[in-house]
Design an enzyme around this catalytic site. Structure first.
Site, short mmCIF file in Angstrom:
data_model
loop_
_atom_site.label_atom_id
_atom_site.label_comp_id
_atom_site.label_asym_id
_atom_site.label_seq_id
_atom_site.Cartn_x
_atom_site.Cartn_y
_atom_site.Cartn_z
N GLY A 341 33.18 40.07 33.82
CA GLY A 341 33.65 41.44 34.48
C GLY A 341 34.76 42.35 33.68
N GLY A 343 37.42 45.75 33.92
CA GLY A 343 38.15 46.89 34.62
C GLY A 343 39.19 47.24 34.17
N GLY A 344 40.02 48.41 34.98
CA GLY A 344 41.21 48.89 34.51
C GLY A 344 42.27 47.66 34.40
N PHE A 345 42.17 46.88 35.01
CA PHE A 345 43.14 45.56 35.06
C PHE A 345 43.08 44.93 33.66
CE2 PHE A 345 39.34 44.46 37.13
CZ PHE A 345 38.90 43.15 36.49
N GLY A 346 42.05 44.68 33.28
CA GLY A 346 41.37 43.89 31.99
C GLY A 346 40.18 43.31 32.20
N VAL A 348 37.62 39.54 32.79
CA VAL A 348 37.51 38.21 33.72
C VAL A 348 36.74 37.46 32.59
CG1 VAL A 348 36.63 37.40 35.58
CG2 VAL A 348 37.87 39.56 35.68
N LYS A 362 41.09 35.92 35.24
CA LYS A 362 41.34 37.40 34.85
C LYS A 362 42.69 37.58 33.99
CE LYS A 362 42.72 40.08 38.31
NZ LYS A 362 43.00 40.93 39.73
N ASP A 458 43.05 47.98 48.61
CA ASP A 458 41.86 48.21 47.74
C ASP A 458 40.63 47.68 48.21
OD1 ASP A 458 40.91 49.60 45.51
OD2 ASP A 458 41.35 48.05 44.10
#
Length: 665
Positions: A341, A343-346, A348, A362, A458
């Site tokens: 995965g 996303g904007g967080f980084g 996975v 993550k 969220d």
């Protein structure tokens, strides 16, 4: 037609003389080549002795003149070989001059002619797979008609071999994993001589393992069942010879067996001849390899020392969960090889711990707590909360090299992926309700049972993960905040969350409450019902709650349901869930229910779904359903006209459209 269909009828008022039924084909049917065959079904069950006679017209002319439906008998009217050629057709039922009663109709079917170029399934395979369907009572699956033909409508979970154009297709793969199978094995599998892959994992199969003497079978997955019988010698011999990939982990039969087919890790069997070839090569290159390993050892040692130094430079968090070093993360993720995965967080990554437990790692984009606004809240929150519907945090990594969080791995991905058609698996209505209840219970725990209460902030379908049994697990607590009972809300500097899920009050005031999560959960519920994203292009951007309101206002509640459900759902539970979702997305927070109320209402729906499903064969239930062979391809509209010029329109009334008695195919 089933007799239950004829127990209800659609009619018009006594003063009306005509009934009009409009049929509009979906866009996936080509209007140029369209050939439609209408079939009308009638049974007059009224006690009146008055005459009922009417003419049946299509857009192309009179179909059946002066028709009188038989009383207390079933009758179907159609013309073989007489096809209609318009994508937007209509039928009119006109009362004749000598009739005392208005027209009626019990059901209408409209078939679309499909030219099939490929042959039908091999007769033996077709016979045995239908026996499997009967054995396991797979009535809810899309298993009707020919199993492999046409290709576009092949049965869910089957793979057919069409490589030989002059021969009937053969079934080579059957995947019934997580299908709630019960009882013993269907012997019919043993007669499917072209079967190569059989996956019956994650069910409730019991008894012994049958002696599958199928030379074609290359893969047999029976893991995570309740099998306690002996393993046949023929299967063991094929496994040991390397011609069969066997998986039995998670069964009682494995309690005293240590072989690889009873563990998650699979050994790669190698024949004696292959070993004889490889060993000399290894001996020759041994000195070279030892030299390389010696260099890598000292290089790795230096890297470990470097990582240990960075480990010490960061102040540890005072929480009771494991702290991983960067070197440990590299090891459990196989040097960050498998991405599951982004996303904007980084990013996975998939990983495996020392005890063979699978984890998701993550890795955040930021490399220090000072840079990250999500890392510390998520670690602090998940180290304190423990609930079956909240993701479990195994540990974290904190040094100058990276910030990372280590969770339990969820093999079925997230809810958004399944709702948007990820893979070949489609959630049925009951599974969707269970997942909705799981998420509601997780949020209820955060809101009501945590001290202080926690607002997730969220809630969305990508943050609802699914384990191997499709249990919903809430994840991603980077935006979560806690507040005491003395405070009714918390003010934040800027809006946080994902567009489409944000509470309108919070969006305006930046003040969060537990009702902020309730609004987001309402949008999630609408996604579960419709299969649509929170923001649609229709053609302008439309918010999903508004789209649902518009659809219901213009037609029927059934128009908003995800087409992948194939109309297999209970109409009353659908109405209840839609009402609950729309209650959750009220603009004013005070008008929204609490998550306790939401969870209670969802829980109340599930026993009804299960009990009705079990007793469907004995008692007809009021369900908006249709033959599940292919998705619904026609939209129906019924209206009646009186002699005086007034009109009757069927529509959205008390959650049931009067068109719900019709089945469109």
């Amino acid at each position: 037609m089933p007799s239950a269909i004829f127990e209800k009828a659609l009619t018009v008022d006594m003063n009306n003389s005509s009934m009009r039924i409009s049929v509009a084909a979906d866009l996936n049917l080509d209007p140029k080549s369209l050939q439609l065959l209408p079939i009308f079904h009638f049974a007059d069950i009224s006690n009146s002795n008055l005459s009922r006679r009417f003419d049946i017209y299509s857009a192309e002319g009179l179909l059946f003149p002066d028709f009188s439906p038989p009383r207390f008998q079933m009758d179907s009217k159609y013309k073989i070989g007489h096809f209609l050629h318009n994508a937007d057709v209509f039928f009119t039922l006109n009362k004749t001059s000598g009739s005392s009663l208005p027209p009626l109709i019990n059901a209408l079917e409209v078939y679309s002619l499909i030219r099939m170029d490929n042959l039908t399934t091999d007769s033996d395979d077709a016979k045995y797979i239908k026996e499997v369907k009967t054995h396991y009572n797979l009535a809810q699956r899309n298993w009707n008609g020919d199993s492999c033909s046409p290709r576009e409508y092949s049965w869910e979970g089957l793979t057919c071999d069409y490589s030989k154009s002059n021969q009937n297709p053969r079934i080579v793969t059957v995947n019934l994993s997580t299908s709630r199978l019960r009882g013993g094995f269907a012997i019919s599998f043993m007669n499917m001589t072209s079967l190569e892959n059989l996956d019956l994992s994650h069910n409730n199969l019991t008894g012994a393992i049958p002696d599958y003497q199928l030379q074609s079978l290359k893969f047999l997955d029976l893991s995570n069942n309740k099998l306690d019988g002996p393993i046949p010698d023929s299967i063991l011999q094929r496994f040991q010879a390397g011609s069969l990939d066997l998986r039995l982990e998670g069964n009682p039969v494995c309690s005293n067996v240590k072989d690889t087919y009873c563990s998650k890790k699979k050994k790669k069997t190698t024949s004696t001849v292959l070993i004889a070839v490889i060993v000399p090569v290894v001996l020759v290159s041994l000195l070279v390899v030892m030299g390389i390993l010696w260099k890598l050892y000292w290089k790795g040692k230096s890297g470990d020392d470097e990582d240990s130094a960075m480990y010490e430079e960061e102040t540890p968090l005072h929480i009771d969960i494991r702290r991983f070093t960067y070197a440990e993360l590299k090891h459990i993720t196989n040097n960050f090889q498998s991405i599951v995965g982004k996303g904007g967080f980084g990013t996975v990554y998939h990983g495996t711990l020392e005890n063979d437990d699978e984890v998701a790692v993550k890795v955040l984009m930021e490399t220090s707590i000072a840079e990250s606004t999500d890392f510390l809240p998520e670690v602090q929150t998940l180290s304190k909360v423990h609930h079956k519907n909240l993701v479990t945090l195994q540990g974290y990594c904190q040094n100058k090299k990276c910030l990372a969080l280590v969770y339990d791995f969820m093999p079925r991905g997230n809810l958004q992926q399944l709702l948007r058609g990820g893979g070949n698996y489609s959630l049925n209505w009951e599974q969707r309700l269970h997942i909705a209840l799981d998420a509601a219970q997780g949020l209820e725990y955060l809101h009501e049972l945590c001290t202080p209460s926690i607002v997730h902030r969220d809630v969305k379908t990508p943050n609802i993960l699914l384990d191997k049994n499709l249990v919903g697990i809430i994840s991603d607590f980077g935006l979560s905040r806690a507040f005491n009972d003395a405070h009714t809300h918390i003010s934040t500097a800027a809006a946080a969350g994902t567009p489409g899920y944000i509470d309108p009050e919070y969006h305006a005031s930046y003040q969060i409450t537990v009702k902020t999560d309730v609004y987001s959960f309402g949008v999630v519920l609408l996604e579960i019902i419709t299969g649509q994203p929170p923001l649609l292009m229709d053609p302008q951007t439309v918010h999903l709650p508004n789209w649902v309101r518009q659809k219901i206002a213009m037609g029927s509640i059934h128009d908003v349901v995800d087409k992948r459900l194939l109309d297999q759902y209970d109409a009353s539970s659908l109405q209840s869930v839609v009402d609950l979702a729309m209650n959750c997305v009220e603009n004013a927070a005070i008008d929204r229910p609490t998550m306790t109320v939401v969870a209670t209402r969802l829980k109340g729906l599930l026993p009804a779904v299960s009990s009705e499903k079990q007793s469907a064969s004995a008692t007809p239930r009021r369900t908006y359903s249709m033959d599940s062979e292919i998705p619904r391809q026609f939209q129906l509209m019924i209206s009646g006209a009186s002699n005086g010029g007034s009109s009757f329109q069927s529509g959205y009334t008390n959650g049931m459209s009067q068109t719900s008695l019709f089945s469109g195919r």
